[in-house]
Write a protein that holds these residues in place. Sequence first.
Motif, PDB file in Angstrom:
ATOM      1  N   ARG A 160       0.820  -1.208   0.000  1.00  0.00           N
ATOM      2  CA  ARG A 160       0.000   0.000   0.000  1.00  0.00           C
ATOM      3  C   ARG A 160       0.860   1.266   0.000  1.00  0.00           C
ATOM      4  NH1 ARG A 160      -2.007  -0.650   4.663  1.00  0.00           N
ATOM      5  NH2 ARG A 160      -0.931   1.028   5.766  1.00  0.00           N
ATOM      6  N   GLU A 161       2.002   1.223   0.702  1.00  0.00           N
ATOM      7  CA  GLU A 161       2.860   2.403   0.811  1.00  0.00           C
ATOM      8  C   GLU A 161       4.193   2.234   0.098  1.00  0.00           C
ATOM      9  OE1 GLU A 161       3.275   3.042   4.969  1.00  0.00           O
ATOM     10  OE2 GLU A 161       1.124   3.337   5.319  1.00  0.00           O
ATOM     11  N   GLU A 162       4.718   1.013   0.054  1.00  0.00           N
ATOM     12  CA  GLU A 162       6.038   0.821  -0.543  1.00  0.00           C
ATOM     13  C   GLU A 162       6.177  -0.606  -1.037  1.00  0.00           C
ATOM     14  OE1 GLU A 162       9.282   1.551   2.094  1.00  0.00           O
ATOM     15  OE2 GLU A 162      10.808   1.351   0.546  1.00  0.00           O
ATOM     16  N   THR A 163       6.770  -0.753  -2.211  1.00  0.00           N
ATOM     17  CA  THR A 163       7.075  -2.070  -2.783  1.00  0.00           C
ATOM     18  C   THR A 163       8.551  -2.098  -3.139  1.00  0.00           C
ATOM     19  OG1 THR A 163       4.850  -2.256  -3.706  1.00  0.00           O
ATOM     20  CG2 THR A 163       6.534  -3.704  -4.620  1.00  0.00           C
ATOM     21  N   MET A 164       9.221  -3.194  -2.824  1.00  0.00           N
ATOM     22  CA  MET A 164      10.652  -3.293  -3.084  1.00  0.00           C
ATOM     23  C   MET A 164      10.931  -4.587  -3.830  1.00  0.00           C
ATOM     24  SD  MET A 164      13.749  -2.843  -0.308  1.00  0.00           S
ATOM     25  CE  MET A 164      13.329  -1.115  -0.070  1.00  0.00           C
ATOM     26  N   LEU A 165      11.616  -4.480  -4.964  1.00  0.00           N
ATOM     27  CA  LEU A 165      12.033  -5.633  -5.765  1.00  0.00           C
ATOM     28  C   LEU A 165      13.540  -5.777  -5.604  1.00  0.00           C
ATOM     29  CD1 LEU A 165      10.005  -4.734  -8.989  1.00  0.00           C
ATOM     30  CD2 LEU A 165       9.274  -6.179  -7.099  1.00  0.00           C
ATOM     31  N   LEU A 166      13.984  -6.913  -5.086  1.00  0.00           N
ATOM     32  CA  LEU A 166      15.404  -7.148  -4.833  1.00  0.00           C
ATOM     33  C   LEU A 166      15.920  -8.174  -5.824  1.00  0.00           C
ATOM     34  CD1 LEU A 166      15.064  -7.671  -0.983  1.00  0.00           C
ATOM     35  CD2 LEU A 166      15.348  -5.514  -2.177  1.00  0.00           C
ATOM     36  N   GLY A 167      17.075  -7.903  -6.420  1.00  0.00           N
ATOM     37  CA  GLY A 167      17.596  -8.889  -7.360  1.00  0.00           C
ATOM     38  C   GLY A 167      18.894  -8.463  -7.989  1.00  0.00           C
ATOM     39  N   SER A 168      19.303  -9.251  -8.963  1.00  0.00           N
ATOM     40  CA  SER A 168      20.542  -9.004  -9.690  1.00  0.00           C
ATOM     41  C   SER A 168      20.380  -7.812 -10.629  1.00  0.00           C
ATOM     42  CB  SER A 168      20.924 -10.254 -10.479  1.00  0.00           C
ATOM     43  OG  SER A 168      21.939  -9.973 -11.410  1.00  0.00           O
ATOM     44  N   ALA A 169      21.522  -7.179 -10.939  1.00  0.00           N
ATOM     45  CA  ALA A 169      21.491  -6.057 -11.874  1.00  0.00           C
ATOM     46  C   ALA A 169      21.062  -6.494 -13.267  1.00  0.00           C
ATOM     47  CB  ALA A 169      22.875  -5.393 -11.926  1.00  0.00           C
ATOM     48  N   THR A 170      21.139  -7.799 -13.565  1.00  0.00           N
ATOM     49  CA  THR A 170      20.710  -8.273 -14.893  1.00  0.00           C
ATOM     50  C   THR A 170      19.215  -8.092 -15.100  1.00  0.00           C
ATOM     51  OG1 THR A 170      20.417 -10.515 -14.014  1.00  0.00           O
ATOM     52  CG2 THR A 170      22.564  -9.978 -14.971  1.00  0.00           C
ATOM     53  N   LEU A 171      18.485  -7.852 -14.031  1.00  0.00           N
ATOM     54  CA  LEU A 171      17.034  -7.698 -14.126  1.00  0.00           C
ATOM     55  C   LEU A 171      16.618  -6.297 -14.560  1.00  0.00           C
ATOM     56  CD1 LEU A 171      14.345  -9.231 -13.483  1.00  0.00           C
ATOM     57  CD2 LEU A 171      14.480  -8.265 -11.186  1.00  0.00           C
ATOM     58  N   GLU A 172      17.558  -5.350 -14.579  1.00  0.00           N
ATOM     59  CA  GLU A 172      17.194  -3.946 -14.803  1.00  0.00           C
ATOM     60  C   GLU A 172      16.403  -3.702 -16.097  1.00  0.00           C
ATOM     61  OE1 GLU A 172      20.375  -1.251 -14.195  1.00  0.00           O
ATOM     62  OE2 GLU A 172      19.344   0.461 -15.100  1.00  0.00           O
ATOM     63  N   PRO A 173      16.801  -4.247 -17.264  1.00  0.00           N
ATOM     64  CA  PRO A 173      16.001  -3.990 -18.471  1.00  0.00           C
ATOM     65  C   PRO A 173      14.564  -4.483 -18.339  1.00  0.00           C
ATOM     66  CG  PRO A 173      18.124  -4.962 -19.030  1.00  0.00           C
ATOM     67  CD  PRO A 173      17.973  -5.078 -17.560  1.00  0.00           C
ATOM     68  N   MET A 174      14.367  -5.613 -17.686  1.00  0.00           N
ATOM     69  CA  MET A 174      13.018  -6.150 -17.530  1.00  0.00           C
ATOM     70  C   MET A 174      12.175  -5.277 -16.590  1.00  0.00           C
ATOM     71  SD  MET A 174      12.697  -8.846 -19.459  1.00  0.00           S
ATOM     72  CE  MET A 174      13.483  -7.702 -20.601  1.00  0.00           C
ATOM     73  N   VAL A 175      12.804  -4.747 -15.548  1.00  0.00           N
ATOM     74  CA  VAL A 175      12.080  -3.857 -14.643  1.00  0.00           C
ATOM     75  C   VAL A 175      11.651  -2.597 -15.381  1.00  0.00           C
ATOM     76  CG1 VAL A 175      12.269  -2.439 -12.563  1.00  0.00           C
ATOM     77  CG2 VAL A 175      13.194  -4.747 -12.570  1.00  0.00           C
ATOM     78  N   LYS A 176      12.570  -2.029 -16.175  1.00  0.00           N
ATOM     79  CA  LYS A 176      12.227  -0.821 -16.921  1.00  0.00           C
ATOM     80  C   LYS A 176      11.088  -1.070 -17.904  1.00  0.00           C
ATOM     81  CE  LYS A 176      16.761   1.428 -16.674  1.00  0.00           C
ATOM     82  NZ  LYS A 176      17.958   1.875 -17.448  1.00  0.00           N
TER      83      LYS A 176
END
Length: 850
Positions: A127-143
Amino acid sequence: MAGPLHPHARGDRKTVKAVLGPTNTGKTHLAIERLCAHSSGAIGFPLRLLAREVYDRVCAIKGAQNVALITGEERIEPKNARWHLCTVEAMPSRPDLAFVALDEAQLAADPERGHVFTDRLLNTRGREETMLLGSATLEPMVKALVPEAEIVTRPRFSTLTHTEPKKLSRIPPRSAIVAFSAEQVYAMAEMLRRFRGGAAVVMGALSPQTRNAQVAMYQSGEVDYLVATDAIGMGLNLDVNHVAFAGLSKYDGHRHRRLTTAEMAQIAGRAGRHHKDGTFGALAGMGGHDPEFAPEEVYAIEEHRFPPLTRLFWREAEPRFDSLKILIEDLESPPFRPELATPPKAIDLAVLKRLAEDPDIADTVRGRGSVQRFWQACSLPDFRQQGVETHARFVARLWQDLRRGYLGADYVAQAIAHLDNPSGDIDTLQGRIAAIRSWSYIAQRPDWVLARDEMAARARAVETRLSDALHGRLTERFVNRRTTVLMRKVGGDAGLLPVRLSDAGTVLVDDEPIGHLEGFRFIVDPLARASDRKLLLAAAERHLPALLDRRAEALAGDARLDAAEQAKALHLDAGRIRWHEETVARLDRGKTLLTPRLSLEPALAALPPLARGKVERALSDWLVRKLASPLAPLRKLEAAGSACESGPALRALLLHLIEAGGVLPRDEAKLERLDAGQRESLRKLGIRVGTFDLFVPAFLKPRALALWAMAADVRGLPHPPVPSDMPPVIAGKLAPLGYRRFGVQALRVDLVEKLLQAAHGSRMGARAKRYYLDPALARSMGLSTASYALLLRQAGFRVATGRALGEGAFGPPSPPLWDWRPPRPRPAETARPSVVAGNGAFAALAELIR
């Protein structure tokens, strides 16, 4: 069905944060901090083991009555639990949770479980904050898939370095050896038992309790080696200095392939935790075709540069249950985005299709509720890892009972009791643990089992007993106190043993370690049998004097090096002289504050007298050089204070100034006792008499103040805190050494005089009785207007604010004007806090003249 993201998945850019980086960047620790900072929340982990570990940590912070643990096999859920630690599959979908985090989010690219992670990444939000933790290889998919997310990259705390291949007998202590089959794990552990006394074993097939017990044995130092499969790469925080790869390829369930660089880095990243550096490399002499790292792989792992993920696996998370055919069609439906891909056939879908082809079973699945219940049965994890056919038969048997309603308590209790047998070898116990984990999962379902709480408790108790038995078998087989063959050959004459000291401080007998030196103290190898310890100590006592003499020569040599070279080996820390991070001497009270006495550590008493004297002289000379330059301004005062011609009043003042760290309030200095000649002596000694303080400008340096504070601590003198650097202004209620407090800020004493000198310059140059004092110089130092006004007031300046503009008048307000009157002594004035009404400078000034 597939389509736009769920409404609760939407959010503004401030609510979703992707924290990406390699291993050992503190991502999970950050998520725990954020979870505890919110009123409620959940974190999804890839492993039950990790969820349990973090659950224990959060319970210690929030109390067990407020924290829930939810996994497929274990469910601890207090009535009013607000913080939830879960496996990803068991994460609650609740829009009322303030915080949600997904750990190891890059597993969305995993062929088996990736679709679950992708669904959580797309749709689960706090509701207030969401955090996705992972490898830097995930960055294009997050974007691409979560464009509203703020991406934060974190560097690794420690350095990871490749080393040349080593034989198993040469692997250093506190190492993890990684293999990719149970047979290879057992072989490595057997060899380490012979070479090094034993090893802990960690494999994915072990229960969490057994893994915890094995890891605890390693962490406590009972064994110095850990042999593991690639299960070690996912989240286990271990005290590992080196990771050795027994191979660089594995069978992934479909084919035998070489590890990707990201997989290598995930495993190698277990070496070195927090700010402690680690190394990785291959095992030499393994006879395989791929034990060597390619140069490009080494570069990628050391620099944390890996190919970015180009797709994530996705499967419909909310299929329709109108019929088995429609259910299968939805589960096999194509993704709705080009960045998503259909996963290979997962075990649950494979079991569903296999059983749907059996008419005897398919005919029993009628109606929406029945189809949904059947799909839940097919989703039972295959803990036994025996393939689709075997697992499908187990699910079919389970369904025959579930379709009629609940599983009877007698039936479940009988199945659990059948597995309650702690006898057997390692493989037998592993099979029973896998089976009981299936029943633990079944017993957690309130819509499947009658007397759920009782059955779940029975299953957990059996799993615990089996895990304890398996831990005992592993320890019995792979851990044994070393029998040193070399020492057996020479009998009881320790003098015949060839002893030498390695560069790392290990005492070796013909390349076999018998102990190590911590500084100048010998510690016998803890893995040695009790019957061997006497022989090892005798060997050490016979050869240690010569080894310690050479070590003393090295210490004395380092003490004679120039300052730049000394810093690499010798340094002064909290009253101790440390050599290669080992304490070799301490500072004690000397004749004066500035001349502390050096005392060698008791361990150096084992040195021969000649060597001990040489070390003591070298360290004493080193200490004199270390203190000479920083303490020179105070040493000058100390010399003058010892001279008879200085007179009692000046000598007392100089001693007081030295004991105060070179800064003394003027009202404590008793300057009225000094005559004109003594005041001139203060100037020649480099002492400045300021408006508020006497101080030595040349001593206002971080290094000088830190060494004085260390000497004062040795002397037992209380003193204000010492700043690590010397900024103009420091905020806080307590003024550090060298600062004077004005309101909520402390200003360096030399800058106090600079500001007052500028103010008096403006006063002298003014033609009117009242004049304007420009606060620009004070603001450039970081001093607030209120603190500047308080400084001026204490120095005797008085302020008059301009009259307010009349009604209907326009223009800038009149600036505050000042005049100076010699201040009257007011001892309590400096301690009185500044009360400021409003935010403007005039409001602050008006407050001062009330």
